[in-house]
Design a protein around this motif. Sequence first.
Motif, PDB file in Angstrom:
ATOM      1  N   VAL A  82       0.852  -1.187   0.000  1.00  0.00           N
ATOM      2  CA  VAL A  82       0.000   0.000   0.000  1.00  0.00           C
ATOM      3  C   VAL A  82       0.891   1.243   0.000  1.00  0.00           C
ATOM      4  N   GLY A  83       0.625   2.168  -0.885  1.00  0.00           N
ATOM      5  CA  GLY A  83       1.401   3.397  -0.974  1.00  0.00           C
ATOM      6  C   GLY A  83       2.693   3.268  -1.763  1.00  0.00           C
ATOM      7  N   ALA A  84       2.868   2.159  -2.472  1.00  0.00           N
ATOM      8  CA  ALA A  84       4.117   1.937  -3.203  1.00  0.00           C
ATOM      9  C   ALA A  84       4.068   2.494  -4.619  1.00  0.00           C
ATOM     10  N   GLY A  85       3.010   3.188  -4.969  1.00  0.00           N
ATOM     11  CA  GLY A  85       2.892   3.741  -6.314  1.00  0.00           C
ATOM     12  C   GLY A  85       3.806   4.936  -6.527  1.00  0.00           C
ATOM     13  N   ALA A  86       3.680   5.516  -7.690  1.00  0.00           N
ATOM     14  CA  ALA A  86       4.513   6.665  -8.046  1.00  0.00           C
ATOM     15  C   ALA A  86       4.204   7.847  -7.142  1.00  0.00           C
ATOM     16  N   LYS A  87       5.219   8.571  -6.775  1.00  0.00           N
ATOM     17  CA  LYS A  87       5.079   9.754  -5.931  1.00  0.00           C
ATOM     18  C   LYS A  87       4.999  11.002  -6.812  1.00  0.00           C
ATOM     19  N   TYR A  88       4.466  12.069  -6.231  1.00  0.00           N
ATOM     20  CA  TYR A  88       4.423  13.329  -6.955  1.00  0.00           C
ATOM     21  C   TYR A  88       5.837  13.836  -7.168  1.00  0.00           C
ATOM     22  N   ARG A  89       6.143  14.254  -8.370  1.00  0.00           N
ATOM     23  CA  ARG A  89       7.449  14.830  -8.651  1.00  0.00           C
ATOM     24  C   ARG A  89       7.351  16.316  -8.931  1.00  0.00           C
ATOM     25  N   LEU A  90       6.149  16.864  -8.859  1.00  0.00           N
ATOM     26  CA  LEU A  90       5.972  18.285  -9.143  1.00  0.00           C
ATOM     27  C   LEU A  90       5.694  19.049  -7.850  1.00  0.00           C
TER      28      LEU A  90
ATOM     29  N   CYS B  35       5.644  17.017 -21.127  1.00  0.00           N
ATOM     30  CA  CYS B  35       6.921  17.041 -21.850  1.00  0.00           C
ATOM     31  C   CYS B  35       7.838  18.115 -21.270  1.00  0.00           C
ATOM     32  N   TRP B  36       7.281  19.277 -20.942  1.00  0.00           N
ATOM     33  CA  TRP B  36       8.088  20.361 -20.384  1.00  0.00           C
ATOM     34  C   TRP B  36       8.719  19.975 -19.049  1.00  0.00           C
ATOM     35  N   PHE B  37       7.927  19.323 -18.189  1.00  0.00           N
ATOM     36  CA  PHE B  37       8.403  18.976 -16.853  1.00  0.00           C
ATOM     37  C   PHE B  37       9.023  17.585 -16.791  1.00  0.00           C
TER      38      PHE B  37
ATOM     39  N   CYS C  43       2.120  11.967 -18.428  1.00  0.00           N
ATOM     40  CA  CYS C  43       0.892  12.736 -18.624  1.00  0.00           C
ATOM     41  C   CYS C  43      -0.059  12.572 -17.434  1.00  0.00           C
ATOM     42  N   SER C  44      -0.091  11.382 -16.852  1.00  0.00           N
ATOM     43  CA  SER C  44      -0.980  11.147 -15.710  1.00  0.00           C
ATOM     44  C   SER C  44      -0.597  11.991 -14.506  1.00  0.00           C
ATOM     45  N   THR C  45       0.688  12.333 -14.369  1.00  0.00           N
ATOM     46  CA  THR C  45       1.132  13.193 -13.266  1.00  0.00           C
ATOM     47  C   THR C  45       0.551  14.589 -13.426  1.00  0.00           C
TER      48      THR C  45
END
Length: 81
Positions: free
Chosen positions: A19-27, A51-53, A57-59
């Motif tokens: 649980v909680g092992a998914g992708a983290k926010y990078r922004l 693309c800029w960041f 796309c899901s982020t």
Amino acid sequence: MWQAGRNAELLARPRRRAVGAGAKYRLLFVDRLLAALVHLRHGLTHDVPACWFQVDCSTITRGSARPGPRWTIAAAASVRD
């Protein structure tokens, strides 16, 4: 009825990740705000700010859907004016 069967089916198998092992926010908040404003102002798809960041796309989609408390306060203030 179908949903109950589907839930039981999903609960019967073991988890693939913790649980909680998914992708983290990078922004950061500022980056999410900028991406959301560019998307809303220019009508670009989420692919362009992604693309800029250099993120997926899901982020961008997740970040623009959850802009943060400051934005909601500013939006509420602008609606009252």
